[in-house]
Enzyme design. Structure first.
Site, PDB file in Angstrom:
ATOM      1  N   ILE A 175      31.903 -23.289  37.588  1.00 48.79           N
ATOM      2  CA  ILE A 175      32.063 -23.708  38.993  1.00 48.79           C
ATOM      3  C   ILE A 175      30.928 -24.650  39.384  1.00 48.79           C
ATOM      4  CG2 ILE A 175      32.088 -22.898  41.397  1.00 48.79           C
ATOM      5  CD1 ILE A 175      33.443 -20.300  40.300  1.00 48.79           C
ATOM      6  N   ARG A 226      28.608 -14.534  45.094  1.00 46.94           N
ATOM      7  CA  ARG A 226      28.757 -13.140  45.493  1.00 46.94           C
ATOM      8  C   ARG A 226      27.693 -12.824  46.531  1.00 46.94           C
ATOM      9  NH1 ARG A 226      33.154 -13.015  43.701  1.00 46.94           N
ATOM     10  NH2 ARG A 226      33.987 -11.730  42.035  1.00 46.94           N
ATOM     11  N   GLU A 256      31.864  -6.742  52.189  1.00 47.24           N
ATOM     12  CA  GLU A 256      33.106  -7.394  52.611  1.00 47.24           C
ATOM     13  C   GLU A 256      34.212  -6.346  52.679  1.00 47.24           C
ATOM     14  OE1 GLU A 256      33.996 -10.546  49.844  1.00 47.24           O
ATOM     15  OE2 GLU A 256      31.982 -11.333  49.995  1.00 47.24           O
ATOM     16  N   HIS A 301      35.721 -15.024  52.282  1.00 48.72           N
ATOM     17  CA  HIS A 301      35.874 -15.052  50.814  1.00 48.72           C
ATOM     18  C   HIS A 301      37.151 -15.810  50.404  1.00 48.72           C
ATOM     19  CE1 HIS A 301      34.714 -12.726  46.914  1.00 48.72           C
ATOM     20  NE2 HIS A 301      35.310 -13.865  46.621  1.00 48.72           N
TER      21      HIS A 301
HETATM   22  C1  8YV Z   1      38.959 -13.872  44.702  1.00 47.86           C
HETATM   23  C2  8YV Z   1      36.823 -14.035  43.295  1.00 47.86           C
HETATM   24  O1  8YV Z   1      38.460 -13.694  45.968  1.00 47.86           O
HETATM   25  O2  8YV Z   1      37.271 -15.159  41.313  1.00 47.86           O
HETATM   26  C3  8YV Z   1      36.585 -14.333  41.880  1.00 47.86           C
HETATM   27  O3  8YV Z   1      35.680 -13.719  41.306  1.00 47.86           O
HETATM   28  O4  8YV Z   1      36.073 -13.349  43.917  1.00 47.86           O
HETATM   29  C4  8YV Z   1      37.979 -14.663  43.977  1.00 47.86           C
HETATM   30  O5  8YV Z   1      38.607 -15.622  43.256  1.00 47.86           O
HETATM   31  C5  8YV Z   1      39.496 -12.568  44.338  1.00 47.86           C
HETATM   32  O6  8YV Z   1      39.465 -12.195  43.056  1.00 47.86           O
HETATM   33  C6  8YV Z   1      40.886 -12.429  44.909  1.00 47.86           C
HETATM   34  O7  8YV Z   1      40.947 -11.359  45.663  1.00 47.86           O
END
Ligand code: 8YV
Length: 312
Positions: free
Chosen positions: A154, A231, A260, A278
């Protein structure tokens, strides 16, 4: 053919729920009573589907003696008890790469929204205050120094996005990367002191727990901005709230938090933050790709084929 049982820790979008229910008998954890799964059904469960934000705890894993695979809808697996999974030989998959672009896009959006105070400008127009004058001037983004903490999948996508913004980029990580021209910092506080904007794209987990604390925020300084799309656990939230309230940093754009979705109410009282629930990966296209990858991993597992995106 008998459908295998699939224990789901949280719901997915409707299309994914339908697709999963055509191949599995779904057991929805959020619909179970306080006693949870019945003793008789626990040994039948060989597969579990969760989300990055939910993970799966030790107690649930220990109650499933025949669990073989955990498929995570999300790239972050910090909320999954990987130690227990590893010890028990339970495979874990996630959804990497498909969400890089969206999380990077949201980080750019949060940087601009926070620095240029876009929500405040919107409120100014809606309230009619514009007739009485213009809002205060805001700092520009271009020409600034952007520090990226965590130049992984990312973070690298984000660095590419930012290169179109005429900013200088520095990064912090475990080691310098050979495939990037950007300046490496082996110390997060030093990166924060250098940067005008610090963006967190670090993975969650023990290694990054509260990595951004009072010292890093102090180094970022009263003209510095923080954006977090990783996070909530990577930030010492008490220190962040204090820094924001005292204007020890200029502002923050936050997509992730401790606790959260029940976040600290002090955030809502601040006028130097832009808050998101999120939503980093929350686009139609990416969520569709994430759901597909979860299903492809489960299908591969039950067909005895190699997993597409294994974590362990
Ligand atoms: C999503 C995420 O919020 O990829 C992750 O680690 O935290 C997010 O893509 C989540 O998994 C969907 O609820």
């Amino acid at each position: 053919m008998i459908k295998p049982d699939l224990l789901m820790m949280g719901s997915y979008p409707d299309g994914d729920m339908e697709a999963l229910s055509s191949a599995y008998r779904l057991l929805k954890h959020w619909e179970l009573g306080p006693e949870g799964l019945g003793v008789a059904s626990r040994p039948l469960i060989r597969a579990l589907a969760t989300r990055g934000d939910l993970g799966v705890d030790t107690q649930t894993l220990e109650s499933l003696p025949n669990l073989e695979i955990i498929a995570c809808y999300g790239v972050g697996v910090d909320a999954i008890d990987l130690e227990t999974a590893r010890r028990r030989g339970i495979r874990v998959t996630n959804t990497p790469d498909v969400l890089n672009g969206d999380v990077a896009d949201l980080a750019i959006g949060l940087a601009l929204a926070t620095m240029r105070r876009i929500p405040a400008g919107d409120a100014h127009v809606r309230s009619g205050d514009w007739e009485r004058g213009n809002p205060a001037l805001a700092p520009r983004l271009h020409g600034k120094k952007v520090g990226i903490a965590g130049l992984g999948r990312i973070g690298s996508t984000l660095a590419r996005r930012f290169s179109g913004f005429d900013v200088e980029i520095g990064y912090f990580g475990r080691s310098p990367r050979k495939d990037t021209p950007h300046r490496y910092f082996d110390d997060l506080t030093a990166l924060a002191a250098w940067a005008d904007l610090l963006v967190l794209t670090l993975p969650g987990g023990n290694a990054t727990h509260k990595l951004v604390g009072a010292q890093v925020l102090q180094a970022l300084g009263p003209e510095g901005y923080l954006v977090n799309v990783s996070r909530g656990s990577t930030v010492d939230e008490a220190a962040l709230l204090q820094a924001l309230e005292a204007r020890a940093i200029a502002g923050a754009g936050l997509d992730v938090f401790w606790n959260e979705p029940r976040i600290d109410p002090r955030f809502a009282r601040l006028d130097n933050v832009v808050l998101q629930p999120h939503l980093g990966s929350a686009t139609i296209e990416t969520r569709r790709a994430m759901g597909q990858l979860v299903r492809d991993n489960l299908t591969a597992h039950f067909a005895g084929l190699p997993l597409l995106t294994p974590v362990i």
